[in-house]
Write a protein that holds these residues in place. Structure first.
Motif, PDB file in Angstrom:
ATOM      1  N   PHE A  60       0.850  -1.194   0.000  1.00  0.00           N
ATOM      2  CA  PHE A  60       0.000   0.000   0.000  1.00  0.00           C
ATOM      3  C   PHE A  60       0.888   1.247   0.000  1.00  0.00           C
ATOM      4  CE2 PHE A  60      -2.526  -3.345   1.934  1.00  0.00           C
ATOM      5  CZ  PHE A  60      -3.770  -3.173   1.341  1.00  0.00           C
ATOM      6  N   ALA A  61       0.501   2.252  -0.772  1.00  0.00           N
ATOM      7  CA  ALA A  61       1.332   3.459  -0.863  1.00  0.00           C
ATOM      8  C   ALA A  61       0.470   4.709  -0.845  1.00  0.00           C
ATOM      9  CB  ALA A  61       2.164   3.423  -2.145  1.00  0.00           C
ATOM     10  N   SER A  62       0.960   5.716  -0.149  1.00  0.00           N
ATOM     11  CA  SER A  62       0.241   6.994  -0.075  1.00  0.00           C
ATOM     12  C   SER A  62       1.210   8.146  -0.277  1.00  0.00           C
ATOM     13  CB  SER A  62      -0.418   7.146   1.302  1.00  0.00           C
ATOM     14  OG  SER A  62      -0.932   8.464   1.465  1.00  0.00           O
ATOM     15  N   THR A  63       0.681   9.257  -0.807  1.00  0.00           N
ATOM     16  CA  THR A  63       1.426  10.500  -0.720  1.00  0.00           C
ATOM     17  C   THR A  63       1.675  10.807   0.751  1.00  0.00           C
ATOM     18  OG1 THR A  63       1.458  12.862  -1.187  1.00  0.00           O
ATOM     19  CG2 THR A  63      -0.668  11.940  -0.640  1.00  0.00           C
ATOM     20  N   GLY A  87      -1.778  -6.654   7.378  1.00  0.00           N
ATOM     21  CA  GLY A  87      -0.435  -7.114   7.715  1.00  0.00           C
ATOM     22  C   GLY A  87       0.556  -6.942   6.569  1.00  0.00           C
ATOM     23  N   LYS A  88       0.245  -6.061   5.623  1.00  0.00           N
ATOM     24  CA  LYS A  88       1.127  -5.824   4.489  1.00  0.00           C
ATOM     25  C   LYS A  88       1.939  -4.542   4.697  1.00  0.00           C
ATOM     26  CE  LYS A  88      -0.591  -9.382   2.390  1.00  0.00           C
ATOM     27  NZ  LYS A  88      -1.645  -9.240   1.379  1.00  0.00           N
ATOM     28  N   PRO A  89       3.078  -4.427   4.027  1.00  0.00           N
ATOM     29  CA  PRO A  89       3.906  -3.231   4.182  1.00  0.00           C
ATOM     30  C   PRO A  89       3.301  -2.034   3.448  1.00  0.00           C
ATOM     31  CG  PRO A  89       4.862  -4.668   2.530  1.00  0.00           C
ATOM     32  CD  PRO A  89       3.674  -5.390   3.090  1.00  0.00           C
ATOM     33  N   CYS A  90       3.839  -0.873   3.756  1.00  0.00           N
ATOM     34  CA  CYS A  90       3.398   0.328   3.047  1.00  0.00           C
ATOM     35  C   CYS A  90       4.613   1.203   2.742  1.00  0.00           C
ATOM     36  CB  CYS A  90       2.348   1.095   3.853  1.00  0.00           C
ATOM     37  SG  CYS A  90       2.881   1.621   5.487  1.00  0.00           S
ATOM     38  N   THR A  91       4.389   2.244   1.968  1.00  0.00           N
ATOM     39  CA  THR A  91       5.457   3.188   1.647  1.00  0.00           C
ATOM     40  C   THR A  91       4.813   4.526   1.298  1.00  0.00           C
ATOM     41  OG1 THR A  91       7.395   3.605   0.255  1.00  0.00           O
ATOM     42  CG2 THR A  91       5.552   2.510  -0.789  1.00  0.00           C
ATOM     43  N   GLY A  92       5.585   5.583   1.387  1.00  0.00           N
ATOM     44  CA  GLY A  92       5.072   6.919   1.075  1.00  0.00           C
ATOM     45  C   GLY A  92       5.863   7.543  -0.057  1.00  0.00           C
ATOM     46  N   PHE A  93       5.247   8.508  -0.701  1.00  0.00           N
ATOM     47  CA  PHE A  93       5.961   9.214  -1.769  1.00  0.00           C
ATOM     48  C   PHE A  93       5.596  10.690  -1.736  1.00  0.00           C
ATOM     49  CE2 PHE A  93       2.193   7.028  -3.482  1.00  0.00           C
ATOM     50  CZ  PHE A  93       1.442   8.099  -3.914  1.00  0.00           C
ATOM     51  N   SER A  94       6.462  11.505  -2.294  1.00  0.00           N
ATOM     52  CA  SER A  94       6.226  12.942  -2.376  1.00  0.00           C
ATOM     53  C   SER A  94       5.197  13.242  -3.454  1.00  0.00           C
ATOM     54  CB  SER A  94       7.542  13.649  -2.731  1.00  0.00           C
ATOM     55  OG  SER A  94       7.281  14.882  -3.386  1.00  0.00           O
ATOM     56  N   LEU A 201       6.900   0.519  -6.141  1.00  0.00           N
ATOM     57  CA  LEU A 201       7.583  -0.671  -6.652  1.00  0.00           C
ATOM     58  C   LEU A 201       9.103  -0.483  -6.537  1.00  0.00           C
ATOM     59  CD1 LEU A 201       7.156  -3.422  -8.076  1.00  0.00           C
ATOM     60  CD2 LEU A 201       7.331  -2.213 -10.258  1.00  0.00           C
ATOM     61  N   HIS A 202       9.562   0.723  -6.852  1.00  0.00           N
ATOM     62  CA  HIS A 202      10.985   1.058  -6.728  1.00  0.00           C
ATOM     63  C   HIS A 202      11.437   0.923  -5.265  1.00  0.00           C
ATOM     64  CE1 HIS A 202      14.708   3.082  -7.930  1.00  0.00           C
ATOM     65  NE2 HIS A 202      14.603   3.806  -6.839  1.00  0.00           N
ATOM     66  N   ALA A 203      10.617   1.432  -4.337  1.00  0.00           N
ATOM     67  CA  ALA A 203      10.943   1.337  -2.903  1.00  0.00           C
ATOM     68  C   ALA A 203      11.011  -0.128  -2.473  1.00  0.00           C
ATOM     69  CB  ALA A 203       9.895   2.094  -2.072  1.00  0.00           C
ATOM     70  N   PHE A 204      10.053  -0.935  -2.956  1.00  0.00           N
ATOM     71  CA  PHE A 204      10.050  -2.369  -2.648  1.00  0.00           C
ATOM     72  C   PHE A 204      11.341  -3.028  -3.125  1.00  0.00           C
ATOM     73  CE2 PHE A 204       9.244  -6.574  -4.604  1.00  0.00           C
ATOM     74  CZ  PHE A 204       9.064  -7.328  -3.449  1.00  0.00           C
ATOM     75  N   ARG A 205      11.735  -2.726  -4.356  1.00  0.00           N
ATOM     76  CA  ARG A 205      12.933  -3.366  -4.934  1.00  0.00           C
ATOM     77  C   ARG A 205      14.211  -2.937  -4.230  1.00  0.00           C
ATOM     78  NH1 ARG A 205      10.998  -3.030 -11.279  1.00  0.00           N
ATOM     79  NH2 ARG A 205       9.728  -4.924 -11.189  1.00  0.00           N
ATOM     80  N   HIS A 206      14.149  -1.775  -3.561  1.00  0.00           N
ATOM     81  CA  HIS A 206      15.323  -1.292  -2.836  1.00  0.00           C
ATOM     82  C   HIS A 206      15.173  -1.482  -1.328  1.00  0.00           C
ATOM     83  CE1 HIS A 206      15.905   0.424  -6.787  1.00  0.00           C
ATOM     84  NE2 HIS A 206      17.171   0.603  -6.478  1.00  0.00           N
ATOM     85  N   LEU A 209      10.645  -0.383   2.406  1.00  0.00           N
ATOM     86  CA  LEU A 209       9.238  -0.380   2.854  1.00  0.00           C
ATOM     87  C   LEU A 209       9.133  -0.016   4.331  1.00  0.00           C
ATOM     88  CD1 LEU A 209       7.907  -3.444   0.867  1.00  0.00           C
ATOM     89  CD2 LEU A 209       8.102  -1.033   0.210  1.00  0.00           C
ATOM     90  N   LEU A 210       7.929   0.367   4.731  1.00  0.00           N
ATOM     91  CA  LEU A 210       7.696   0.862   6.090  1.00  0.00           C
ATOM     92  C   LEU A 210       6.637   0.032   6.791  1.00  0.00           C
ATOM     93  CD1 LEU A 210       7.366   4.685   5.237  1.00  0.00           C
ATOM     94  CD2 LEU A 210       9.422   3.496   6.051  1.00  0.00           C
ATOM     95  N   GLU A 211       6.711   0.052   8.128  1.00  0.00           N
ATOM     96  CA  GLU A 211       5.589  -0.392   8.954  1.00  0.00           C
ATOM     97  C   GLU A 211       4.553   0.739   8.944  1.00  0.00           C
ATOM     98  OE1 GLU A 211       5.359  -3.319  10.644  1.00  0.00           O
ATOM     99  OE2 GLU A 211       7.202  -3.835   9.562  1.00  0.00           O
ATOM    100  N   PRO A 212       3.264   0.400   9.157  1.00  0.00           N
ATOM    101  CA  PRO A 212       2.241   1.461   9.159  1.00  0.00           C
ATOM    102  C   PRO A 212       2.600   2.644  10.072  1.00  0.00           C
ATOM    103  CG  PRO A 212       1.183  -0.687   9.234  1.00  0.00           C
ATOM    104  CD  PRO A 212       2.661  -0.941   9.298  1.00  0.00           C
ATOM    105  N   SER A 213       3.155   2.351  11.249  1.00  0.00           N
ATOM    106  CA  SER A 213       3.444   3.439  12.207  1.00  0.00           C
ATOM    107  C   SER A 213       4.567   4.361  11.726  1.00  0.00           C
ATOM    108  CB  SER A 213       3.821   2.838  13.560  1.00  0.00           C
ATOM    109  OG  SER A 213       5.005   2.071  13.421  1.00  0.00           O
ATOM    110  N   GLN A 214       5.339   3.873  10.733  1.00  0.00           N
ATOM    111  CA  GLN A 214       6.456   4.688  10.221  1.00  0.00           C
ATOM    112  C   GLN A 214       6.048   5.600   9.064  1.00  0.00           C
ATOM    113  OE1 GLN A 214       8.799   1.139   9.345  1.00  0.00           O
ATOM    114  NE2 GLN A 214      10.346   1.793  10.822  1.00  0.00           N
TER     115      GLN A 214
END
Lengths: 232, 232
Positions: A60-63, A87-94, A201-206, A209-214
């Motif tokens: 899951f990804a959010s701005t 229980g899945k990872p997430c990531t953020g982007f600008s 996808l780029h963040a995943f490959r590198h 990824l983040l925990e929800p709280s991060q």
């Protein structure tokens, strides 16, 4: 790899679902003052259209901003909730990076600019000549004239301006930069969540990824509530 | 000026509503084999989300191809019906031109390429350096190798390839053109109807609107049904 990405930094929210480097659904929807009522039903509808449930999503990804405080907060909270529940990872982007990516592979420098109210803009200067944008001026909040001066001291090459801030301050941009400034055709002025999915996808490959709280918003400036509290 | 534009030339259909140079809604939805069942409900949903009815739309626009025969026919028929029922004008646009517009303002030549089956592609070569694309090689249908030869004789400058045909024949493109070929990041491989709305606005401003009966598909080759009929 199934990715759900959302950008809620402007009044035109965007939601995208991508599977293995293929966009299977994307939506841009005007959410002026109705984001909290519309975001979850819109996500549910899009998952159903794609024949998926939230449990099928791998990432899951959010701005994380900058942009509308309410919008960014709502987007981050929704993605945190989805990631926590599944229980899945997430990531953020600008939001500015994703906006700049509307001009991916461009050899021209890209200036995404969002209206930050109070006569300021959220803006940055990106090189988008490869598929992952590279910041020449990092995301910041400034009066538009000060940001344009920053660009003028950095380069005399053409710059493509886009976003609601660029639309609002187009006269000022033209005055300051003249023919150095180019303007995006109108469909290019809003962030597309599919580009956020690509960054995810780029963040995943590198392994980024983040925990929800991060997953935390980056507002770049204090909210009115915080300013008022500080004033006592 | 309220514009409803649709592109149904690929399996990822796109619908956009634009008001006065502002996109208020856009949707990309996977319609493999379900276009006829999904197109009208999706248009209804998007109009409702934008607080509009079909009667509020001033101009209807559809892809006229090339692309999926069934998709193009369905899109054109739907827009003809909407224009006829509301008494409003309509206009058509090339799916390849709209696909190329994903790289608007690019100084690199753009090659949109759709899989035409039978080991052929629908393809063209566009200069998208201004907001309205300009064809260097017009929309055509050819075996991919023949089209790549055409590009090689025309230019040794970089070319950005995109679309499901470019994805399918990426190895062939790499063999024939080597480092001259660049590839679109994955969110850029589908037509966006918002760019079709921009072309429709351009057609309106240049007095190039059509009556519903004048909006006709451009298939570029005969359908299997026609080929079989000709064979007797």
């Amino acid at each position: 790899m199934k990715i759900l990405a959302i950008d809620t930094s402007t009044s035109l929210a965007s939601i995208a679902i991508a599977i293995d480097e293929r966009v299977v659904a994307e939506s841009l929807v005007n959410t002026d003052r109705t984001l909290s009522a519309r975001l979850i039903p819109e996500i549910e509808r899009m998952l159903a259209t794609a024949g998926l449930t939230a449990a099928d999503i791998d990432l899951f990804a959010s701005t994380i901003g900058p942009g509308s405080f309410t919008g960014v907060r709502g987007g981050v909270a929704t993605i945190q909730g989805l990631a926590l529940a599944t229980g899945k990872p997430c990531t953020g982007f600008s939001s500015l990076a994703v906006l700049a990516m509307n001009f991916s592979l461009s050899n021209t420098l890209i200036c995404p600019m969002l209206d930050a109210r109070k006569n300021e803009v959220y803006a940055a200067l990106y090189d988008c000549s490869s598929s992952i944008p590279n910041a020449h001026i990092k995301d910041c909040v400034l009066p538009p004239a000060a940001f344009l001066n920053l660009i003028a001291t950095l380069t005399d090459q053409p710059v493509i301006f886009l976003g609601d801030g660029a639309l609002r301050f187009s006269e000022l941009i033209a005055q300051r930069l003249g023919s150095q400034a180019m303007y995006a055709p109108y469909p290019f002025n809003s962030p597309h969540a599919a580009n956020g999915a690509l960054l995810a996808l780029h963040a995943f490959r590198h392994g980024q990824l983040l925990e929800p709280s991060q997953l935390l918003p980056v507002y770049l400036r204090a909210s009115d509530a915080e300013i008022n509290r500080a004033k006592g």
